[in-house]
Scaffold this motif. Structure first.
Motif: not given
Length: 129
Positions: A32-35, A41-44, A49-55, A59-62
């Motif tokens: 799990r990943w919490t931002t 993009i905030a959330g847990t 798979d969700g963590t990698f989507a967050q990562f 990358l994509e957003g920048t």
């Protein structure tokens, strides 16, 4: 060097190189990943798979300019690791330039949880909004 600290160091190197194969070996399926914050993009996340989507959002957003420059890592024998790094990136004419700390929890040599903590949460939120 502590083994858990080494795992996190390898994770940072893999993240900055967009090395998904290495990240997959280092992150447990239930990771799990919490931002924090109020940005879109905030959330847990619920799993790896969700963590990698967050990562991927970073990358994509920048346009690939997002980087996490690792400063130091400390770890204990109970699976807790703290890593301090500096985030930079550009997006829609905005520049990200902030310190960050991530608290990790590892089990059996794999990351099961990561929580970000930003020195300047308002800067982070404004960058992603």
């Amino acid at each position: 060097m502590h083994k858990n600290a080494d795992i996190v160091r390898r994770g940072y190197a893999a993240f900055n190189a967009a090395d998904l194969d290495t990240l997959t070996r280092l992150f447990d399926e239930r990771a799990r990943w919490t931002t924090p914050g109020r940005s879109p993009i905030a959330g847990t996340t619920a799993n790896r798979d969700g963590t990698f989507a967050q990562f991927g959002k970073y990358l994509e957003g920048t346009g690939g300019t997002f980087k996490a420059d690792l400063r130091y890592v400390t770890a204990d024998d109970d699976g807790r690791v703290v890593a301090v790094h500096h985030n930079v990136g550009t997006r829609n004419g905005k520049r990200l330039d902030t310190e960050c700390c991530i608290t990790f929890r590892l089990e059996n040599g794999r990351v099961v949880e990561g929580k970000e903590h930003f020195q300047d949460q308002a800067n982070w939120d404004a960058f992603w909004s």
